[in-house]
Design a protein around this motif. Sequence first.
Motif, PDB file in Angstrom:
ATOM      1  N   TYR A 192      44.719  28.250 118.750  1.00 60.38           N
ATOM      2  CA  TYR A 192      44.947  26.825 118.551  1.00 60.38           C
ATOM      3  C   TYR A 192      46.430  26.544 118.285  1.00 60.38           C
ATOM      4  CZ  TYR A 192      44.730  22.079 116.807  1.00 60.38           C
ATOM      5  OH  TYR A 192      44.945  20.730 116.636  1.00 60.38           O
ATOM      6  N   CYS A 193      47.017  25.765 119.186  1.00 63.78           N
ATOM      7  CA  CYS A 193      48.430  25.371 119.072  1.00 63.78           C
ATOM      8  C   CYS A 193      49.353  26.577 118.920  1.00 63.78           C
ATOM      9  CB  CYS A 193      48.618  24.408 117.899  1.00 63.78           C
ATOM     10  SG  CYS A 193      47.856  22.789 118.162  1.00 63.78           S
ATOM     11  N   ASN A 194      48.992  27.712 119.548  1.00 65.30           N
ATOM     12  CA  ASN A 194      49.843  28.904 119.405  1.00 65.30           C
ATOM     13  C   ASN A 194      51.150  28.786 120.187  1.00 65.30           C
ATOM     14  OD1 ASN A 194      48.608  29.098 121.909  1.00 65.30           O
ATOM     15  ND2 ASN A 194      48.207  31.283 121.771  1.00 65.30           N
ATOM     16  N   ALA A 195      51.301  27.750 121.025  1.00 67.66           N
ATOM     17  CA  ALA A 195      52.590  27.535 121.692  1.00 67.66           C
ATOM     18  C   ALA A 195      53.686  27.245 120.678  1.00 67.66           C
ATOM     19  CB  ALA A 195      52.475  26.377 122.692  1.00 67.66           C
ATOM     20  N   LEU A 196      53.303  26.786 119.483  1.00 65.57           N
ATOM     21  CA  LEU A 196      54.283  26.497 118.436  1.00 65.57           C
ATOM     22  C   LEU A 196      54.857  27.766 117.823  1.00 65.57           C
ATOM     23  CD1 LEU A 196      52.376  23.656 116.542  1.00 65.57           C
ATOM     24  CD2 LEU A 196      54.078  23.402 118.355  1.00 65.57           C
ATOM     25  N   LEU A 197      54.236  28.918 118.121  1.00 63.01           N
ATOM     26  CA  LEU A 197      54.653  30.179 117.503  1.00 63.01           C
ATOM     27  C   LEU A 197      55.641  30.959 118.360  1.00 63.01           C
ATOM     28  CD1 LEU A 197      51.191  31.373 116.136  1.00 63.01           C
ATOM     29  CD2 LEU A 197      52.980  30.101 114.933  1.00 63.01           C
ATOM     30  N   SER A 198      56.036  30.395 119.469  1.00 67.48           N
ATOM     31  CA  SER A 198      57.000  31.085 120.318  1.00 67.48           C
ATOM     32  C   SER A 198      58.323  31.255 119.573  1.00 67.48           C
ATOM     33  CB  SER A 198      57.233  30.281 121.605  1.00 67.48           C
ATOM     34  OG  SER A 198      58.167  30.927 122.435  1.00 67.48           O
ATOM     35  N   GLY A 199      58.787  32.502 119.477  1.00 68.00           N
ATOM     36  CA  GLY A 199      60.064  32.779 118.843  1.00 68.00           C
ATOM     37  C   GLY A 199      60.025  32.946 117.340  1.00 68.00           C
ATOM     38  N   VAL A 200      58.834  32.894 116.724  1.00 68.44           N
ATOM     39  CA  VAL A 200      58.770  33.096 115.269  1.00 68.44           C
ATOM     40  C   VAL A 200      59.025  34.566 114.962  1.00 68.44           C
ATOM     41  CG1 VAL A 200      57.155  31.186 114.952  1.00 68.44           C
ATOM     42  CG2 VAL A 200      56.267  33.515 115.243  1.00 68.44           C
ATOM     43  N   PRO A 201      59.376  34.901 113.723  1.00 68.83           N
ATOM     44  CA  PRO A 201      59.640  36.307 113.379  1.00 68.83           C
ATOM     45  C   PRO A 201      58.452  37.214 113.703  1.00 68.83           C
ATOM     46  CG  PRO A 201      60.386  34.861 111.626  1.00 68.83           C
ATOM     47  CD  PRO A 201      59.655  33.996 112.598  1.00 68.83           C
ATOM     48  N   GLN A 202      58.755  38.450 114.042  1.00 67.23           N
ATOM     49  CA  GLN A 202      57.736  39.396 114.471  1.00 67.23           C
ATOM     50  C   GLN A 202      56.695  39.655 113.388  1.00 67.23           C
ATOM     51  OE1 GLN A 202      57.437  40.631 117.596  1.00 67.23           O
ATOM     52  NE2 GLN A 202      55.483  41.517 116.897  1.00 67.23           N
ATOM     53  N   TYR A 203      57.102  39.607 112.119  1.00 67.08           N
ATOM     54  CA  TYR A 203      56.139  39.923 111.071  1.00 67.08           C
ATOM     55  C   TYR A 203      54.996  38.902 111.024  1.00 67.08           C
ATOM     56  CZ  TYR A 203      57.846  36.284 107.836  1.00 67.08           C
ATOM     57  OH  TYR A 203      58.172  35.092 107.240  1.00 67.08           O
ATOM     58  N   LEU A 204      55.268  37.659 111.448  1.00 66.47           N
ATOM     59  CA  LEU A 204      54.193  36.661 111.513  1.00 66.47           C
ATOM     60  C   LEU A 204      53.225  36.981 112.647  1.00 66.47           C
ATOM     61  CD1 LEU A 204      56.113  33.313 110.832  1.00 66.47           C
ATOM     62  CD2 LEU A 204      54.696  34.647 109.249  1.00 66.47           C
TER      63      LEU A 204
ATOM     64  N   ILE B 111      60.662  31.873 129.224  1.00 62.55           N
ATOM     65  CA  ILE B 111      59.412  32.572 129.549  1.00 62.55           C
ATOM     66  C   ILE B 111      59.035  32.333 131.003  1.00 62.55           C
ATOM     67  CG2 ILE B 111      56.932  32.643 129.058  1.00 62.55           C
ATOM     68  CD1 ILE B 111      57.625  32.028 126.138  1.00 62.55           C
ATOM     69  N   TRP B 112      59.182  31.093 131.466  1.00 66.94           N
ATOM     70  CA  TRP B 112      58.792  30.724 132.829  1.00 66.94           C
ATOM     71  C   TRP B 112      59.633  31.461 133.875  1.00 66.94           C
ATOM     72  CZ3 TRP B 112      55.104  28.159 135.437  1.00 66.94           C
ATOM     73  CH2 TRP B 112      55.386  27.727 136.729  1.00 66.94           C
ATOM     74  N   ASN B 113      60.925  31.497 133.676  1.00 64.50           N
ATOM     75  CA  ASN B 113      61.808  32.100 134.679  1.00 64.50           C
ATOM     76  C   ASN B 113      61.598  33.602 134.831  1.00 64.50           C
ATOM     77  OD1 ASN B 113      62.921  29.592 135.109  1.00 64.50           O
ATOM     78  ND2 ASN B 113      64.747  29.958 133.858  1.00 64.50           N
ATOM     79  N   LYS B 114      61.012  34.246 133.823  1.00 67.82           N
ATOM     80  CA  LYS B 114      60.749  35.684 133.900  1.00 67.82           C
ATOM     81  C   LYS B 114      59.492  36.009 134.702  1.00 67.82           C
ATOM     82  CE  LYS B 114      63.051  36.911 129.549  1.00 67.82           C
ATOM     83  NZ  LYS B 114      62.871  37.446 128.171  1.00 67.82           N
ATOM     84  N   LEU B 115      58.691  34.996 135.016  1.00 69.91           N
ATOM     85  CA  LEU B 115      57.471  35.235 135.790  1.00 69.91           C
ATOM     86  C   LEU B 115      57.825  35.510 137.245  1.00 69.91           C
ATOM     87  CD1 LEU B 115      55.139  32.391 134.441  1.00 69.91           C
ATOM     88  CD2 LEU B 115      55.162  34.797 133.768  1.00 69.91           C
TER      89      LEU B 115
ATOM     90  N   VAL C 124      48.306  39.063 120.880  1.00 71.82           N
ATOM     91  CA  VAL C 124      48.736  37.757 120.379  1.00 71.82           C
ATOM     92  C   VAL C 124      50.021  37.279 121.051  1.00 71.82           C
ATOM     93  CG1 VAL C 124      49.648  36.586 118.338  1.00 71.82           C
ATOM     94  CG2 VAL C 124      47.561  37.945 118.164  1.00 71.82           C
ATOM     95  N   ALA C 125      51.012  38.140 121.162  1.00 71.58           N
ATOM     96  CA  ALA C 125      52.287  37.741 121.771  1.00 71.58           C
ATOM     97  C   ALA C 125      52.093  37.278 123.211  1.00 71.58           C
ATOM     98  CB  ALA C 125      53.284  38.895 121.717  1.00 71.58           C
ATOM     99  N   ALA C 126      51.219  37.974 123.947  1.00 69.80           N
ATOM    100  CA  ALA C 126      50.963  37.600 125.348  1.00 69.80           C
ATOM    101  C   ALA C 126      50.179  36.300 125.433  1.00 69.80           C
ATOM    102  CB  ALA C 126      50.205  38.725 126.054  1.00 69.80           C
ATOM    103  N   ARG C 127      49.318  36.051 124.464  1.00 66.12           N
ATOM    104  CA  ARG C 127      48.554  34.799 124.453  1.00 66.12           C
ATOM    105  C   ARG C 127      49.490  33.606 124.259  1.00 66.12           C
ATOM    106  NH1 ARG C 127      43.106  36.917 123.457  1.00 66.12           N
ATOM    107  NH2 ARG C 127      42.173  34.881 123.070  1.00 66.12           N
ATOM    108  N   ILE C 128      50.543  33.810 123.471  1.00 70.79           N
ATOM    109  CA  ILE C 128      51.533  32.755 123.285  1.00 70.79           C
ATOM    110  C   ILE C 128      52.293  32.510 124.583  1.00 70.79           C
ATOM    111  CG2 ILE C 128      53.660  32.143 122.064  1.00 70.79           C
ATOM    112  CD1 ILE C 128      52.528  33.709 119.642  1.00 70.79           C
ATOM    113  N   GLN C 129      52.702  33.603 125.248  1.00 67.50           N
ATOM    114  CA  GLN C 129      53.394  33.462 126.531  1.00 67.50           C
ATOM    115  C   GLN C 129      52.504  32.769 127.564  1.00 67.50           C
ATOM    116  OE1 GLN C 129      54.968  37.264 127.868  1.00 67.50           O
ATOM    117  NE2 GLN C 129      55.529  37.825 125.779  1.00 67.50           N
ATOM    118  N   TYR C 130      51.229  33.109 127.529  1.00 64.81           N
ATOM    119  CA  TYR C 130      50.267  32.496 128.453  1.00 64.81           C
ATOM    120  C   TYR C 130      50.207  30.990 128.236  1.00 64.81           C
ATOM    121  CZ  TYR C 130      45.729  31.550 130.692  1.00 64.81           C
ATOM    122  OH  TYR C 130      44.725  31.041 131.482  1.00 64.81           O
ATOM    123  N   LYS C 131      50.129  30.562 126.967  1.00 61.39           N
ATOM    124  CA  LYS C 131      50.025  29.135 126.660  1.00 61.39           C
ATOM    125  C   LYS C 131      51.303  28.393 127.061  1.00 61.39           C
ATOM    126  CE  LYS C 131      47.042  27.569 124.610  1.00 61.39           C
ATOM    127  NZ  LYS C 131      46.900  27.345 123.182  1.00 61.39           N
ATOM    128  N   VAL C 132      52.458  28.943 126.706  1.00 58.29           N
ATOM    129  CA  VAL C 132      53.723  28.281 127.033  1.00 58.29           C
ATOM    130  C   VAL C 132      53.898  28.184 128.552  1.00 58.29           C
ATOM    131  CG1 VAL C 132      56.231  28.463 126.880  1.00 58.29           C
ATOM    132  CG2 VAL C 132      54.827  28.957 124.870  1.00 58.29           C
TER     133      VAL C 132
END
Length: 522
Positions: free
Chosen positions: A376-388, A492-496, A424-432
Amino acid sequence: RPVSEDDVRKMILKSSPKSCELDPMPTSLLFECIDEVVPAVTHVVNESFLSGIFPSMFKTAIVKPLLKKPSLDQDDLKNYRPVSNLSFLSKVAEKLVLSQLSEYLNANQLFSPVQSAYRPNHSTETALVKIVNDLLLALDDGKVSVLTLLDLSAAFDTIDHNILLHRLEHAFGITGTALSWIRSYLSDRDQTVVVNGLKSEPFRLLYGVPQGSVLGPILFVLYTKPLDDIFDRHSVCHHSFADDTQMRNSSSLDQLDTTISAMQECVSDVKSWMTLNRLQLNDGKTEAMLVMSKRASTSGLIPQSMRIGDTDVDFSDLVKNLGVTLDSSLSMHQQVTNTCTAAYIELRRISSICQYLTVDATKTLISAFVLSRLDYCNALLSGVPQYLLDRLQRVQNAAARLTVKASKSDHITPILHSLHWLPVAARIQYKVSSLCYSSLSDSGPEYLSRVLRIYTPSRQLRSSSDNRILCVPSVKTKTFGQRSFSYAGPVIWNKLPYDIRSSQSKTSFKQALKTHLFSTHY
């Protein structure tokens, strides 16, 4: 306009409970029953549409009050939401009207551009992505933002029918039989309240639209569209999701008092408009927050509150915004904490019955109650610290082990691979990436499309034929600027791969994207 039997059949199937969904073969009893009633329902609906009269038999509602939040006081009636249980066929007719009404409003661009409720490809997530994007860019620029979340009291229940009908006719061009049908839909409705098996006498409704109805929410959205003019007149940025309206402006720290004063004047005009239109701004439940960097928060120039109506509202360190907890520095730390806590509670509940479930049944429950929270709303987590992200990943790992009944010592990667779950990290990339695709294909909200820009090279290059490369804007900070959607999205988009970015449909794009991310992470 009249509808066909196929239209009615589709709406009946869409309106049926999920447990009644069938394979597209007329072999079940339910499907046969639907085929038998479709001609009669089509006749009733078309008679209603042509005459402009909503059937009186559909105007009675059974209201069962629902507690808004489990933590609220059950003895306080203000904490309940009066959800109306309406006739099934009433909802079918409403959905057919909603389909035509939405088509008309979209074709004529009559929706508010900053209203995200009840519109295709708009959601709480797209709204929050835009809001947080703007707040992060302000932080990146060294500015302080004032975020105010307005709260309305019983918003749907106090709508004045005469004002609504006048607005539909003169502001939205809905006239003739269509307006007569809506007038008939609103008038002569009654409701009965049922609590613990006890039923009240029927009560005639003179105002409002039924909560729980199909048309009620969109009628409310149209009713409140004039608020846009007030915000624009005061040059205050705003965004709405149904009756949740938020306003925000940014400035340098030394201009903060001026910004707050301007917002207070705007709120005063908003409140006056609401009073004239029989709506009530709930001063006490309105929230405000100063969004600033931790360095700015140590300054002695920071105001402690702002005036909302007759109430001094203190600036909060945390606010709940459309289901997401935002903190004053947008670190997302509290949101991740809340997500993990809620997910672990669900995991404990599922584990208590796991021994009686098959792997598929467990997977279904975990997808519904745990993974949905992580997404839910995980697009907001793009770029947050790795520990989160690591904290969220531990939740997913626990969910995966519970699904296949593995022990804590079992290596997690093969388990996630077998379940076909992206980390989790890939799910964020997927959403963005999905939001970028929607924005570029004009199927997403216009307010997100505007923050993305196609890259146009100044001279002819080998890559010039690739018209799906996005400009990456320059930002100042990794903590704020690089987390914004306008920056993280293009990166993220340009790397696809090109073939994924050039997919012809959203379905094929998502399939190719998941395959790509799956092969990349495993």
